[in-house]
Design a protein around this motif. Structure first.
Motif, PDB file in Angstrom:
ATOM      1  N   ALA A  97       0.830  -1.212   0.000  1.00 33.69           N
ATOM      2  CA  ALA A  97       0.000   0.000   0.000  1.00 33.69           C
ATOM      3  C   ALA A  97       0.857   1.252   0.000  1.00 33.69           C
ATOM      4  N   ALA A  98       1.941   1.232   0.769  1.00 34.97           N
ATOM      5  CA  ALA A  98       2.830   2.388   0.824  1.00 34.97           C
ATOM      6  C   ALA A  98       3.470   2.650  -0.530  1.00 34.97           C
ATOM      7  N   MET A  99       3.880   1.588  -1.192  1.00 33.23           N
ATOM      8  CA  MET A  99       4.519   1.760  -2.493  1.00 33.23           C
ATOM      9  C   MET A  99       3.541   2.274  -3.532  1.00 33.23           C
ATOM     10  N   GLN A 100       2.308   1.819  -3.465  1.00 33.90           N
ATOM     11  CA  GLN A 100       1.298   2.367  -4.370  1.00 33.90           C
ATOM     12  C   GLN A 100       1.088   3.851  -4.113  1.00 33.90           C
ATOM     13  N   ALA A 101       1.078   4.223  -2.841  1.00 27.39           N
ATOM     14  CA  ALA A 101       0.829   5.619  -2.485  1.00 27.39           C
ATOM     15  C   ALA A 101       1.972   6.531  -2.911  1.00 27.39           C
ATOM     16  N   VAL A 102       3.208   6.129  -2.608  1.00 26.89           N
ATOM     17  CA  VAL A 102       4.330   7.017  -2.922  1.00 26.89           C
ATOM     18  C   VAL A 102       4.571   7.119  -4.419  1.00 26.89           C
ATOM     19  N   ASN A 103       4.072   6.168  -5.184  1.00 31.09           N
ATOM     20  CA  ASN A 103       4.242   6.249  -6.634  1.00 31.09           C
ATOM     21  C   ASN A 103       3.472   7.417  -7.235  1.00 31.09           C
ATOM     22  N   GLU A 104       2.477   7.919  -6.488  1.00 31.26           N
ATOM     23  CA  GLU A 104       1.701   9.054  -6.976  1.00 31.26           C
ATOM     24  C   GLU A 104       2.534  10.329  -7.055  1.00 31.26           C
ATOM     25  N   VAL A 105       3.653  10.380  -6.350  1.00 26.58           N
ATOM     26  CA  VAL A 105       4.449  11.608  -6.295  1.00 26.58           C
ATOM     27  C   VAL A 105       5.118  11.909  -7.629  1.00 26.58           C
ATOM     28  N   GLY A 106       5.534  10.873  -8.356  1.00 30.03           N
ATOM     29  CA  GLY A 106       6.122  11.077  -9.676  1.00 30.03           C
ATOM     30  C   GLY A 106       7.625  11.220  -9.703  1.00 30.03           C
ATOM     31  N   THR A 107       8.303  10.858  -8.634  1.00 30.99           N
ATOM     32  CA  THR A 107       9.760  10.955  -8.592  1.00 30.99           C
ATOM     33  C   THR A 107      10.394   9.861  -9.444  1.00 30.99           C
ATOM     34  N   LEU A 108      11.549  10.163 -10.021  1.00 29.94           N
ATOM     35  CA  LEU A 108      12.294   9.184 -10.810  1.00 29.94           C
ATOM     36  C   LEU A 108      13.119   8.327  -9.852  1.00 29.94           C
ATOM     37  N   PHE A 109      12.597   7.154  -9.532  1.00 26.85           N
ATOM     38  CA  PHE A 109      13.228   6.262  -8.554  1.00 26.85           C
ATOM     39  C   PHE A 109      13.575   4.925  -9.191  1.00 26.85           C
ATOM     40  N   PHE A 110      14.687   4.324  -8.765  1.00 25.36           N
ATOM     41  CA  PHE A 110      15.052   2.990  -9.229  1.00 25.36           C
ATOM     42  C   PHE A 110      15.811   2.264  -8.132  1.00 25.36           C
ATOM     43  N   ALA A 111      15.825   0.958  -8.195  1.00 25.44           N
ATOM     44  CA  ALA A 111      16.628   0.143  -7.287  1.00 25.44           C
ATOM     45  C   ALA A 111      17.232  -0.992  -8.094  1.00 25.44           C
ATOM     46  N   LYS A 112      18.449  -1.393  -7.716  1.00 26.93           N
ATOM     47  CA  LYS A 112      19.155  -2.472  -8.404  1.00 26.93           C
ATOM     48  C   LYS A 112      19.643  -3.497  -7.379  1.00 26.93           C
ATOM     49  N   ASP A 113      19.807  -4.748  -7.829  1.00 26.99           N
ATOM     50  CA  ASP A 113      20.393  -5.752  -6.951  1.00 26.99           C
ATOM     51  C   ASP A 113      21.918  -5.684  -7.049  1.00 26.99           C
ATOM     52  N   HIS A 114      22.613  -6.621  -6.397  1.00 25.84           N
ATOM     53  CA  HIS A 114      24.077  -6.542  -6.369  1.00 25.84           C
ATOM     54  C   HIS A 114      24.709  -6.906  -7.708  1.00 25.84           C
ATOM     55  N   HIS A 115      23.904  -7.396  -8.653  1.00 28.50           N
ATOM     56  CA  HIS A 115      24.389  -7.628 -10.012  1.00 28.50           C
ATOM     57  C   HIS A 115      24.093  -6.430 -10.921  1.00 28.50           C
ATOM     58  N   ARG A 116      23.579  -5.342 -10.324  1.00 23.15           N
ATOM     59  CA  ARG A 116      23.239  -4.115 -11.031  1.00 23.15           C
ATOM     60  C   ARG A 116      22.018  -4.289 -11.939  1.00 23.15           C
ATOM     61  N   ARG A 117      21.187  -5.293 -11.668  1.00 25.84           N
ATOM     62  CA  ARG A 117      19.946  -5.469 -12.411  1.00 25.84           C
ATOM     63  C   ARG A 117      18.842  -4.642 -11.761  1.00 25.84           C
ATOM     64  N   PHE A 118      18.022  -4.013 -12.587  1.00 23.88           N
ATOM     65  CA  PHE A 118      16.904  -3.248 -12.053  1.00 23.88           C
ATOM     66  C   PHE A 118      15.905  -4.202 -11.399  1.00 23.88           C
ATOM     67  N   ILE A 119      15.522  -3.887 -10.177  1.00 24.65           N
ATOM     68  CA  ILE A 119      14.559  -4.710  -9.460  1.00 24.65           C
ATOM     69  C   ILE A 119      13.295  -3.930  -9.119  1.00 24.65           C
ATOM     70  N   MET A 120      13.342  -2.619  -9.264  1.00 24.75           N
ATOM     71  CA  MET A 120      12.189  -1.782  -8.957  1.00 24.75           C
ATOM     72  C   MET A 120      12.408  -0.423  -9.605  1.00 24.75           C
ATOM     73  N   CYS A 121      11.350   0.190 -10.074  1.00 28.15           N
ATOM     74  CA  CYS A 121      11.469   1.540 -10.615  1.00 28.15           C
ATOM     75  C   CYS A 121      10.101   2.197 -10.648  1.00 28.15           C
ATOM     76  N   SER A 122      10.102   3.494 -10.608  1.00 33.67           N
ATOM     77  CA  SER A 122       8.845   4.235 -10.615  1.00 33.67           C
ATOM     78  C   SER A 122       8.306   4.342 -12.031  1.00 33.67           C
ATOM     79  N   ASP A 123       7.025   4.663 -12.125  1.00 34.71           N
ATOM     80  CA  ASP A 123       6.414   4.855 -13.437  1.00 34.71           C
ATOM     81  C   ASP A 123       7.114   5.972 -14.210  1.00 34.71           C
ATOM     82  N   ALA A 124       7.489   7.041 -13.504  1.00 33.46           N
ATOM     83  CA  ALA A 124       8.160   8.158 -14.168  1.00 33.46           C
ATOM     84  C   ALA A 124       9.508   7.726 -14.739  1.00 33.46           C
ATOM     85  N   PHE A 125      10.242   6.883 -14.004  1.00 34.30           N
ATOM     86  CA  PHE A 125      11.524   6.383 -14.496  1.00 34.30           C
ATOM     87  C   PHE A 125      11.315   5.490 -15.711  1.00 34.30           C
ATOM     88  N   VAL A 126      10.279   4.683 -15.680  1.00 32.67           N
ATOM     89  CA  VAL A 126       9.954   3.817 -16.821  1.00 32.67           C
ATOM     90  C   VAL A 126       9.760   4.663 -18.075  1.00 32.67           C
TER      91      VAL A 126
END
Length: 307
Positions: free
Chosen positions: A73-102
């Motif tokens: 629920a928190a992740m759905q809510a904060v996605n409304e803000v529109g920030t360019l966010f991303f996360a990667k694992d230790h192999h540098r693969r994208f594991i999460m990103c915001s709609d704006a970053f997409v």
């Protein structure tokens, strides 16, 4: 059986947040950032698949863990803000990103990016830049604070962005990295209030091709040169002069890789005294002469020469 859900999340990281826990000082949203951090850890450990505790229609399953549900629920809510966010694992693969970053990367959904690395979506010469700073975070646990860098747009043009990256810890172990980035144009209305050095950074990104003094940069943020230098070094971990050098070298690397512009013109366009000065700076920082760099990377991304 639970359905796995891809999450698109935005995190607003204020400039006053602590470096070890970049969400700890966030006052803009009443979410439990510890829960969100646990999700990032889980994503980094699992390669991007975390059980959401909800079925395909979005309803909570009978055995769903409340922590997972609240995180979702928190992740759905904060996605409304529109920030360019991303996360990667230790192999540098994208594991999460915001709609704006997409959208910035030119994709329709996060599912198209999850599991990819920069090598799969960006020109080679930019990948080397991104990879170098990712390794500082993943291998040494360093924080990259407000790094000015080029990002390629969907139409093939380029814009200057300012990026912050931080390590994701699972106990003492670094399992991934999180990051946010924002365009330096147009400026966010609250940029000066959130980041007092914003005008100076924007001036560097805009006018690196001409002579810039510490006094001029300090004037842009209404500070004395000495106080500005202290604030700048405290925030970025480097001096204004060295920061400017890095921006100029990245701009030179871009022109070397994407145009046939002569080296003399590139030197002038990127604020160097002459070709010799640029060559010395480039070799010192990149380990290659500009000509060698061009032979290595030209063709990974092309755009017409100008000037």
């Amino acid at each position: 059986m639970r359905a796995h859900t891809a999450f698109h999340v935005v995190v607003s990281v204020p400039r006053h947040a602590t470096r070890r826990r970049p969400w700890a000082a966030c006052k803009e949203a009443p979410y439990d950032w510890k829960i969100l951090n646990s999700w990032l850890i889980g994503l980094a450990d699992s390669g991007g698949v975390v059980d959401a505790g909800v079925d395909e229609s979005g309803h909570m399953t009978d055995d769903a863990d409340l922590t997972e549900v609240y995180s979702y629920a928190a992740m759905q809510a904060v996605n409304e803000v529109g920030t360019l966010f991303f996360a990667k694992d230790h192999h540098r693969r994208f594991i999460m990103c915001s709609d704006a970053f997409v959208r910035l990367m030119g994709y329709a959904s996060a599912d198209q990016i999850i599991g990819l690395r920069d090598e799969d979506i960006s020109p080679e010469y930019l990948v080397d830049h991104y990879r170098g700073y990712d390794e500082k975070v993943l291998r040494r646990g360093e924080h990259v604070i407000d790094l000015v860098e080029l990002v390629r747009n969907v139409d093939g043009s380029y814009d200057w962005f300012v990026t912050t990256k931080w390590p994701i810890f699972a106990g003492p172990r670094i399992v991934g990295l999180g990051g946010i980035t924002r365009s330096l144009t147009p400026r966010h209305p609250a940029a000066h209030e959130e980041f007092p050095l914003a005008a100076a950074v924007e001036l560097i990104a805009r006018d690196y091709g001409r002579q810039l003094t510490v006094t001029e940069l300090a004037d842009a943020v209404s500070m004395s040169p000495s106080y500005f230098t202290r604030r700048f070094k405290s925030h970025f971990g480097t001096t204004p002069h060295r920061y400017l050098r890095q921006v100029r070298l990245m701009a030179a690397a871009d022109l070397l890789s994407t145009t046939d512009m002569p080296l003399t013109k590139i030197a002038r366009a990127t604020g160097h005294y002459d070709q010799s000065h640029m060559s010395n700076e480039f070799a010192r920082e990149r380990g290659l002469t500009p000509s060698s760099y061009r032979r290595l990377y030209q063709g990974s991304a092309r755009r017409p020469a100008s000037g």
